[in-house]
Design a protein around this motif. Structure first.
Motif, PDB file in Angstrom:
ATOM      1  N   ASP A   2     -45.916 -61.829  34.685  1.00 28.23           N
ATOM      2  CA  ASP A   2     -44.714 -61.537  35.453  1.00 28.23           C
ATOM      3  C   ASP A   2     -45.127 -61.010  36.816  1.00 28.23           C
ATOM      4  O   ASP A   2     -46.268 -60.584  37.020  1.00 28.23           O
ATOM      5  N   VAL A   3     -44.181 -61.058  37.752  1.00 22.18           N
ATOM      6  CA  VAL A   3     -44.376 -60.430  39.053  1.00 22.18           C
ATOM      7  C   VAL A   3     -43.356 -59.310  39.150  1.00 22.18           C
ATOM      8  O   VAL A   3     -42.155 -59.564  39.057  1.00 22.18           O
ATOM      9  N   VAL A   4     -43.824 -58.083  39.282  1.00 21.46           N
ATOM     10  CA  VAL A   4     -42.901 -56.942  39.236  1.00 21.46           C
ATOM     11  C   VAL A   4     -43.139 -56.041  40.427  1.00 21.46           C
ATOM     12  O   VAL A   4     -44.167 -56.114  41.094  1.00 21.46           O
ATOM     13  N   TYR A  31     -44.856 -51.171  45.284  1.00 21.92           N
ATOM     14  CA  TYR A  31     -45.697 -52.281  45.677  1.00 21.92           C
ATOM     15  C   TYR A  31     -45.481 -53.414  44.688  1.00 21.92           C
ATOM     16  O   TYR A  31     -45.177 -53.184  43.515  1.00 21.92           O
ATOM     17  N   LEU A  32     -45.644 -54.619  45.188  1.00 18.22           N
ATOM     18  CA  LEU A  32     -45.461 -55.800  44.356  1.00 18.22           C
ATOM     19  C   LEU A  32     -46.768 -56.077  43.645  1.00 18.22           C
ATOM     20  O   LEU A  32     -47.832 -55.969  44.256  1.00 18.22           O
ATOM     21  N   CYS A  33     -46.705 -56.428  42.360  1.00 19.40           N
ATOM     22  CA  CYS A  33     -47.952 -56.735  41.676  1.00 19.40           C
ATOM     23  C   CYS A  33     -47.727 -57.831  40.645  1.00 19.40           C
ATOM     24  O   CYS A  33     -46.613 -58.040  40.173  1.00 19.40           O
ATOM     25  N   ILE A  34     -48.793 -58.542  40.343  1.00 20.72           N
ATOM     26  CA  ILE A  34     -48.776 -59.603  39.346  1.00 20.72           C
ATOM     27  C   ILE A  34     -49.351 -59.033  38.065  1.00 20.72           C
ATOM     28  O   ILE A  34     -50.434 -58.449  38.076  1.00 20.72           O
ATOM     29  N   LEU A  35     -48.629 -59.183  36.966  1.00 20.92           N
ATOM     30  CA  LEU A  35     -49.149 -58.747  35.672  1.00 20.92           C
ATOM     31  C   LEU A  35     -49.816 -59.950  35.021  1.00 20.92           C
ATOM     32  O   LEU A  35     -49.194 -60.990  34.833  1.00 20.92           O
ATOM     33  N   LEU A  36     -51.083 -59.796  34.686  1.00 25.24           N
ATOM     34  CA  LEU A  36     -51.813 -60.892  34.056  1.00 25.24           C
ATOM     35  C   LEU A  36     -51.829 -60.698  32.560  1.00 25.24           C
ATOM     36  O   LEU A  36     -51.868 -59.577  32.061  1.00 25.24           O
TER      37      LEU A  36
END
Lengths: 134, 190
Positions: free
Chosen positions: B120-122, B135-140
């Protein structure tokens, strides 16, 4: 099981008074050692004292330690903050191991950690009229 | 292509450019302000005045040459390793996500993450220095274990946009990621 309470007890009063007497005696001893000339102390027969240099050095050491302690505490706080790419900002062991109970009808749902994806959808994808964000 | 002016966490102005190439492919670029002439000349003047002061004290002319050298090398290192001009995020729905940072000297760093690894991108909040920032972050995720987050990749680290800019990017990314979920669903049905 012994209950811990901050109520005054006779033992605590005795400890407090002993501590008070001990600290007053220690302070008087320190003043005597620092100010009374060595010759007078020798004439009384008390010869085994530390050097008087330490009467000034030790307080200076303590004050410098106090000053460094402020900076050190600040630095330790900054070092133990999780970096932006760490998993600790998202979840932790308690949240990973929490039980996924099914919610019963008419009952209050169990307390649980809401995953960050759901929280984001609630905050940022819901209609703007509902939530009032700064 | 749309462009908007926003503010960074530090207060500086940044520009967000959004491009839509197709229904499942979008690009977001955040551009930071360029190196200002006045800050460059202020830094150079202060370094050279300090070096001149040292020279007057020590009468050693090597100090002046060393100051010139340090200023030049410092400027080159700063432009090549520190000053980021533009950070962009390219989201291709069926393929993956690509992050590019381009430095002021022209250097570009690119990272690509395959879509099967992206959970997801949260928008996350965390403590940074003495502030709490969004801050925007990508959950892997591990492709074999789809219910756990294996890693967090923060985006737009140097430009640090504020929440209004992040919400725009978040909404666009979520539209693309939802298409992925519906396409997965139809694939498992068939």
């Amino acid at each position: 099981m012994v209950e811990n309470s901050p109520a005054p007890l006779p033992e605590r009063a005795i400890y407090g008074f002993v501590l008070f007497l001990g600290s007053q005696f220690g302070f008087m001893l320190y003043l005597v050692w620092a100010y009374v000339p060595e010759s007078w102390l020798f004439s009384l027969g008390l010869t085994y004292w530390p050097q008087k240099y330490w009467a000034v050095a030790l307080p200076v050491y303590l004050l410098v330690t106090l000053g460094i302690g402020y900076v050190l505490l600040f630095g330790i706080n900054m070092m133990s903050t999780a970096p932006l790419n760490s998993m600790h900002t998202i979840t932790d062991n308690f949240a990973k191991n929490q039980q996924q109970k099914k919610s019963q009808e008419e009952a209050i749902p169990a307390l649980r950690d809401i995953p960050i994806s759901e929280v984001n959808q609630m905050f940022f994808l819901a209609d703007k009229g509902i939530c009032n964000r700064n | 292509m749309e462009e908007g002016m926003y503010r960074a966490v530090s207060g500086g102005r940044i520009a967000l450019q959004r491009r839509q190439y197709s229904a499942s492919c979008r690009e977001f670029s955040v551009r930071c302000p360029r190196l200002q002439l006045r800050s460059l000349s202020a830094a150079t003047c202060s370094v050279w005045l300090a070096a001149y002061g040292l020279f007057v004290l020590s009468q050693n002319s090597m100090v002046l040459s060393a100051a010139i050298f340090i200023t030049l090398i410092g400027l080159i290192v700063y432009l090549h390793f520190v000053k980021i001009d533009q950070e962009s995020l390219l989201v291709i729905g069926s393929l993956g996500i690509q992050m590019t940072s381009s430095y002021a000297s022209g250097k570009e760093n690119t990272t690509f993450i395959e879509m099967s690894q992206v959970k997801d991108v949260v928008i996350n909040e965390a403590i940074y220095m003495q502030k709490v920032i969004y801050y925007l972050c990508i959950l892997l995720q591990d492709p074999r274990e789809p219910h756990g987050v294996s890693e967090v990749v923060p985006l737009f680290q140097s430009s640090k946009p504020r929440l209004d800019c992040l919400v725009e990017v978040y909404r666009s990314c979520q539209e693309i990621l939802e298409q992925r979920k519906t396409s997965d669903f139809t694939r498992t049905l068939n």
